[in-house]
Design a protein around this motif. Structure first.
Motif, PDB file in Angstrom:
ATOM      1  N   ALA A 489     -61.686 -88.316  68.723  1.00  0.00           N
ATOM      2  CA  ALA A 489     -62.127 -87.844  67.199  1.00  0.00           C
ATOM      3  C   ALA A 489     -62.912 -86.686  67.226  1.00  0.00           C
ATOM      4  O   ALA A 489     -62.745 -85.226  66.753  1.00  0.00           O
ATOM      5  CB  ALA A 489     -61.757 -89.518  66.163  1.00  0.00           C
ATOM      6  N   THR A 518     -58.650 -79.809  56.841  1.00  0.00           N
ATOM      7  CA  THR A 518     -58.268 -80.817  57.270  1.00  0.00           C
ATOM      8  C   THR A 518     -59.626 -81.894  57.257  1.00  0.00           C
ATOM      9  O   THR A 518     -60.720 -81.487  57.054  1.00  0.00           O
ATOM     10  CB  THR A 518     -57.847 -80.800  59.192  1.00  0.00           C
ATOM     11  OG1 THR A 518     -59.053 -80.628  59.580  1.00  0.00           O
ATOM     12  CG2 THR A 518     -56.509 -79.312  59.365  1.00  0.00           C
ATOM     13  N   SER A 586     -54.204 -79.218  67.481  1.00  0.00           N
ATOM     14  CA  SER A 586     -53.807 -80.351  67.475  1.00  0.00           C
ATOM     15  C   SER A 586     -54.994 -81.117  66.749  1.00  0.00           C
ATOM     16  O   SER A 586     -54.727 -82.384  66.115  1.00  0.00           O
ATOM     17  CB  SER A 586     -54.865 -80.836  69.025  1.00  0.00           C
ATOM     18  OG  SER A 586     -53.603 -80.567  69.781  1.00  0.00           O
ATOM     19  N   GLU A 589     -52.276 -80.766  63.652  1.00  0.00           N
ATOM     20  CA  GLU A 589     -51.472 -81.609  64.038  1.00  0.00           C
ATOM     21  C   GLU A 589     -51.767 -83.326  63.573  1.00  0.00           C
ATOM     22  O   GLU A 589     -51.168 -84.738  62.917  1.00  0.00           O
ATOM     23  CB  GLU A 589     -51.295 -81.767  65.022  1.00  0.00           C
ATOM     24  CG  GLU A 589     -49.342 -83.075  65.227  1.00  0.00           C
ATOM     25  CD  GLU A 589     -48.842 -82.741  66.707  1.00  0.00           C
ATOM     26  OE1 GLU A 589     -48.003 -83.054  67.436  1.00  0.00           O
ATOM     27  OE2 GLU A 589     -49.516 -82.141  67.341  1.00  0.00           O
ATOM     28  N   ARG A 590     -53.473 -83.206  64.257  1.00  0.00           N
ATOM     29  CA  ARG A 590     -53.861 -85.019  63.558  1.00  0.00           C
ATOM     30  C   ARG A 590     -54.292 -85.286  62.191  1.00  0.00           C
ATOM     31  O   ARG A 590     -53.642 -86.101  61.516  1.00  0.00           O
ATOM     32  CB  ARG A 590     -55.639 -85.106  64.448  1.00  0.00           C
ATOM     33  CG  ARG A 590     -55.879 -86.678  63.987  1.00  0.00           C
ATOM     34  CD  ARG A 590     -57.207 -86.246  64.421  1.00  0.00           C
ATOM     35  NE  ARG A 590     -58.118 -85.755  63.643  1.00  0.00           N
ATOM     36  CZ  ARG A 590     -59.896 -85.694  63.546  1.00  0.00           C
ATOM     37  NH1 ARG A 590     -59.794 -86.215  64.704  1.00  0.00           N
ATOM     38  NH2 ARG A 590     -60.149 -84.773  62.579  1.00  0.00           N
ATOM     39  N   ASP A 591     -54.388 -84.054  61.388  1.00  0.00           N
ATOM     40  CA  ASP A 591     -54.384 -84.655  60.209  1.00  0.00           C
ATOM     41  C   ASP A 591     -52.940 -84.778  59.130  1.00  0.00           C
ATOM     42  O   ASP A 591     -53.017 -84.944  58.553  1.00  0.00           O
ATOM     43  CB  ASP A 591     -54.914 -82.871  59.756  1.00  0.00           C
ATOM     44  CG  ASP A 591     -55.384 -83.594  58.051  1.00  0.00           C
ATOM     45  OD1 ASP A 591     -56.158 -83.983  57.788  1.00  0.00           O
ATOM     46  OD2 ASP A 591     -54.731 -82.229  57.085  1.00  0.00           O
ATOM     47  N   ARG A 594     -52.098 -88.010  60.174  1.00  0.00           N
ATOM     48  CA  ARG A 594     -52.655 -89.216  59.185  1.00  0.00           C
ATOM     49  C   ARG A 594     -51.937 -88.449  57.636  1.00  0.00           C
ATOM     50  O   ARG A 594     -51.753 -89.887  56.889  1.00  0.00           O
ATOM     51  CB  ARG A 594     -54.840 -88.434  58.441  1.00  0.00           C
ATOM     52  CG  ARG A 594     -54.849 -89.377  58.191  1.00  0.00           C
ATOM     53  CD  ARG A 594     -56.648 -88.832  57.517  1.00  0.00           C
ATOM     54  NE  ARG A 594     -56.176 -86.685  57.233  1.00  0.00           N
ATOM     55  CZ  ARG A 594     -55.810 -86.344  55.551  1.00  0.00           C
ATOM     56  NH1 ARG A 594     -55.703 -88.066  54.616  1.00  0.00           N
ATOM     57  NH2 ARG A 594     -55.273 -85.941  55.182  1.00  0.00           N
ATOM     58  N   ARG A 628     -45.198 -79.983  61.411  1.00  0.00           N
ATOM     59  CA  ARG A 628     -45.611 -80.547  62.272  1.00  0.00           C
ATOM     60  C   ARG A 628     -44.263 -79.739  64.248  1.00  0.00           C
ATOM     61  O   ARG A 628     -45.150 -79.312  64.755  1.00  0.00           O
ATOM     62  CB  ARG A 628     -45.218 -81.975  62.942  1.00  0.00           C
ATOM     63  CG  ARG A 628     -45.916 -83.012  62.033  1.00  0.00           C
ATOM     64  CD  ARG A 628     -45.747 -84.328  62.281  1.00  0.00           C
ATOM     65  NE  ARG A 628     -46.554 -84.908  63.709  1.00  0.00           N
ATOM     66  CZ  ARG A 628     -46.531 -86.149  64.154  1.00  0.00           C
ATOM     67  NH1 ARG A 628     -45.442 -87.252  64.245  1.00  0.00           N
ATOM     68  NH2 ARG A 628     -46.391 -86.200  65.219  1.00  0.00           N
TER      69      ARG A 628
END
Length: 634
Positions: A489, A518, A586, A589-591, A594, A628
Motif C-alpha cells: 500500500a 483518495t 491504480s 482504483e484502490r480507493d 475501498r 472503475r
C-alpha cells in the motif's frame, strides 16, 4: 538603494536553464531512468552515486547527505555566490537582460564576480602582450618546446611585460579598484607601493571546471628574475590551489566520456599531451596531488564502478619518486584502477613530444603499468636482493603493498610476481602478505574507500527510490523515503506521488485531482498528497514542486523533494506515459474499491423498507462500478 531583480525574470532564467547542463560542469552525470540523472555528490565524499538530478522539475537531491535545491542554490553552494550573482550569471548564459524593481539600478556585482571579471580582463591583457616585441623571449620559449601560435591561443597563454605597474594601470583604467586587484592576487604591495605580481613572465590562465579564469601560473624567463621558476596566484576567494587542476576545463568532457584521466606534472606537459591527442591530461597548480584533487576527479570521472583509469606520470628523479609515493598513499580513495606511465629515458611528456613526436607521447600513456606493480618495484630497488637479509627486509616492506590490493582476483597474481622478483618460495611470500593484511587496521581513507567498488545505490525498479535513499541515511528531522514502510500500500502511494510530481503533464490535472481525493494509509505521504491538492492552481508550472515543498509543514519538505527527484523505474519514453498514468489510476482504483466495499457493507445493513435510502446506495454502487470501468478504459 539597489534594485531587486524582477521575480518574472528570475523565473524566466530558471525556465530557460537546463539544470543538468549547470550541474554537469561539476559532476559527471549518467542516466538513472527516464528523465533522471545521477552522479557522485559534490557536497560530500561517497563511493556510490546518491546525487540525483531531475531536469524536468529543475531540482537536485542527494539521498546521502540530504542536500537539495534548484539551479540557483546549486551555484550558490558550489561557487559561494549570492542569489543575485547566481541569477545574473545564468541570465548572461542564456542571453536574457534582467530588469530591476523599485526604480533602482542594477546592484553592484559581488566580490567573487569582480575578481573573475578582473582575471578575465588580465587574461586578455596578457594575450595581447604576447604579440608585443618585448615578448620575443616568451615566444622563443614556446617555440623551443614545440608550441606554435595556435597552441598558445588554444590554451590562452599570454605574456606579462617587465613593468612595475603596467597591468595595474590598465585594469584601473577598466574600472577595477586597487582592493579588487589585490583580492584577485594580480598585484602585490611593497615598500615602493603596489606593483604587478607577474612581470617579465610567460603566463598561463588557470580555469575552474566551468572555464572561468580564477588565477594564473607564470614561468620565469629572464636571468635577472630572482623569483621562483613558477609563480602562481596566491590563495584568493576564487582560487584554492589544493582544489584546482590545470586543463580540467578542456579535459572534463573527454574524461567523462572515456573514463580516463592522465595526471601530469606541469602546464607544458598538459599542453603536450593534449596536442598529441591525450585530451584527458590535467596537472596540479603549485602543489602536490592531494585528497581535494581526488574528490574533484572522482566527480568528473563518475568514479563509482571501478571501470575508470587514473594514469599518473612521474619524473624518475627523487622529487618524482616522492610524488609517486604520495599518490600511492591516496590510491585507495579511487574506485578506478590506477596506473603509472614513465617516459623513455625519463623524459616528461613535453620533452618526449619535442624529441620523438606526438606518437611517442601516446605510446608512453598506452604502455602504462599498474600502480601496484610500479610501487612494488620501487620498494624492491631500495634493498640488496643478493643477500638473504636484503630479501627478507624487501619482503617485509613489499608485502603490505600487495595486501592493499582491492581486487581479490589480482592479489594472488601479484603475490606470485613478488615471489618471482625476490626469488623466494610462494608459500613464504603468501604468509607475509596475509600477515600484513591481518595486522594492518583500516585507515580512515581505506575504511571509507577500500574494498571493491560498491554497487550503485540507484537500482532499477519500484525499489529504486528506497535503495537510493539508503546509500547513506541523511540527518534530517522529518520523514524521508528511507523511513517509509515497504508494504504494498505504501509503495503504491509513493510511486503514484512520484509520477504526479515528476510527470504532471502526462498524468493530467483531472487524474491528479482525483488521486489527491483518495485515502492514504501512510500519513507522511498523505501530507504530500494534501500539498499537491492545495497547489493545483499552479499545476505543471515550472515552480510547482517548489511550491508544494513550501506548502507542506517544514519537516515534510525534504520528502517532497525526494519524491520529485528519485528515479522512476527505467522505461522507454513510449512506456513512460502509460506507467505514470497507470500507477496513478491504480491509486484511484484502490480507493474506489475501498468505497465499494464500504457501500456493500452499508447496503447489507440497510433496511429495504426504507426505499429511498436503499436506492441511493444502489445508485452509488452503480456509479462506482462505472467509474472503475472508465478508469480502466483510459
Amino acid at each position: 538603494m539597489a534594485g531587486r531583480i524582477r521575480q518574472s525574470d528570475i523565473e524566466e532564467v530558471k525556465a530557460r536553464t537546463n539544470i543538468a547542463d549547470i550541474v554537469g560542469d561539476y559532476v559527471s552525470l549518467r542516466p538513472a531512468g527516464v528523465g533522471s540523472l545521477k552522479g557522485l555528490c559534490p557536497f560530500h565524499d561517497e563511493r556510490s552515486p546518491s546525487f540525483h538530478v531531475r531536469p524536468q522539475v529543475g531540482m537536485y537531491h542527494c539521498f546521502g547527505c540530504g542536500e537539495s535545491g534548484d539551479v540557483y542554490s546549486f551555484l550558490q553552494k558550489m561557487d559561494h555566490v549570492s542569489f543575485t550573482e547566481a541569477v545574473e550569471r545564468l541570465a548572461g548564459r542564456v542571453g536574457l537582460t534582467l530588469h530591476y524593481e523599485d526604480g533602482g539600478a542594477a546592484p553592484e556585482q559581488g566580490n567573487r564576480a569582480r575578481i573573475l571579471a578582473a582575471n578575465t580582463a588580465a587574461e586578455e591583457f596578457f594575450i595581447e602582450k604576447l604579440a608585443a616585441p618585448e615578448a620575443d623571449v616568451g615566444r622563443r620559449f614556446l617555440g623551443e618546446r614545440g608550441f606554435d601560435a595556435a597552441a598558445a591561443a588554444h590554451f590562452g597563454i599570454g605574456f606579462a611585460p617587465k613593468s612595475w605597474d603596467e597591468l595595474t594601470k590598465h585594469l584601473r583604467g577598466r574600472g577595477f579598484s586597487q582592493d579588487e586587484l589585490a583580492a584577485a592576487g594580480l598585484v602585490s604591495a611593497g615598500d615602493r607601493g603596489v606593483y604587478d605580481r607577474f612581470r617579465g613572465r610567460l603566463v598561463w590562465p588557470i580555469r575552474d571546471v566551468t572555464g572561468q579564469t580564477i588565477g594564473f601560473g607564470a614561468r620565469r624567463l629572464l636571468d635577472d628574475d630572482n623569483g621562483p621558476k613558477y609563480l602562481n596566484t596566491p590563495e584568493t576567494p576564487v582560487y584554492h590551489k589544493a582544489q584546482v587542476l590545470y586543463g580540467l576545463d578542456l579535459a572534463k568532457r573527454e574524461i567523462a566520456r572515456s573514463r580516463q584521466v592522465v595526471v601530469v606534472e606541469g602546464y607544458t606537459d598538459v599542453m603536450a599531451c593534449h596536442l598529441a591527442g591525450i585530451t584527458t591530461a590535467v596537472a596540479t597548480c603549485g602543489t602536490s596531488f592531494g585528497v581535494d584533487h581526488i574528490k574533484v576527479l572522482r566527480r568528473v570521472l563518475g568514479d563509482d564502478s571501478g571501470l575508470g583509469e587514473v594514469v599518473f606520470t612521474f619524473d624518475p628523479d627523487a622529487a618524482g619518486q616522492k610524488a609517486a609515493m604520495r599518490a600511492f598513499s591516496e590510491e585507495q580513495r579511487f574506485a578506478a584502477q590506477t596506473f603509472v606511465a614513465v617516459g623513455p629515458d625519463g623524459l616528461d611528456p613535453c620533452d618526449l613530444r619535442l624529441a620523438k613526436g606526438d606518437d611517442a607521447v601516446r605510446r608512453m600513456i598506452d604502455s602504462k603499468k599498474p600502480m601496484f606493480e610500479f610501487m612494488i618495484k620501487q620498494v624492491l630497488t631500495q634493498y640488496n636482493l643478493d643477500t638473504v637479509e636484503g630479501r627478507v627486509a624487501a619482503l617485509r616492506a613489499a608485502a603490505p603493498v600487495v595486501s592493499d590490493i582491492r581486487d581479490p582476483s589480482l592479489k594472488p597474481g601479484y603475490t606470485r610476481e613478488l615471489a618471482r622478483m625476490l626469488g623466494m618460495e610462494l608459500s613464504e611470500v603468501s604468509r607475509a602478505v596475509a600477515s600484513a593484511r591481518s595486522s594492518s587496521a583500516p585507515t580512515g581513507a581505506q575504511s571509507s574507500a577500500g574494498g571493491q567498488p560498491a554497487q550503485s545505490s540507484a537500482q532499477r525498479g519500484g525499489a529504486d527510490a528506497r535503495s537510493a535513499a539508503t546509500a547513506q541515511t541523511p540527518a534530517i528531522d522529518g520523514p524521508s523515503l528511507v523511513s517509509l514502510p515497504t508494504d504494498h500500500a505504501t509503495r503504491l502511494e509513493r510511486d503514484a506521488l512520484m509520477a504526479m510530481l515528476q510527470y504532471p503533464s502526462m498524468v493530467g490535472i483531472d487524474l491528479t485531482r482525483r488521486a489527491t481525493q483518495t485515502a492514504f494509509a501512510n500519513q507522511s505521504l498523505a501530507v504530500v498528497r494534501d500539498g499537491i491538492a492545495t497547489t493545483l492552481d499552479s499545476f505543471d508550472s515550472p515552480d510547482w514542486l517548489a511550491r508544494i515543498a513550501q506548502e507542506v509543514p517544514a519537516p515534510f519538505s525534504t520528502l517532497v523533494t525526494e519524491l520529485g527527484v528519485a528515479p522512476i523505474p527505467e522505461r522507454s519514453e513510449k512506456e513512460l506515459s502509460a506507467y505514470v498514468r497507470g500507477v496513478t489510476s491504480s491509486l484511484v482504483e484502490r480507493d474506489l474499491l475501498r468505497r465499494k466495499a464500504d457501500l456493500l457493507g452499508r447496503l447489507q445493513r440497510a433496511d429495504p423498507e426504507q426505499r429511498e435510502a436503499y436506492t441511493a446506495l444502489q445508485r452509488e454502487l452503480v456509479q462506482i462500478e462505472a467509474d472503475r470501468r472508465k478508469l480502466r478504459d483510459e
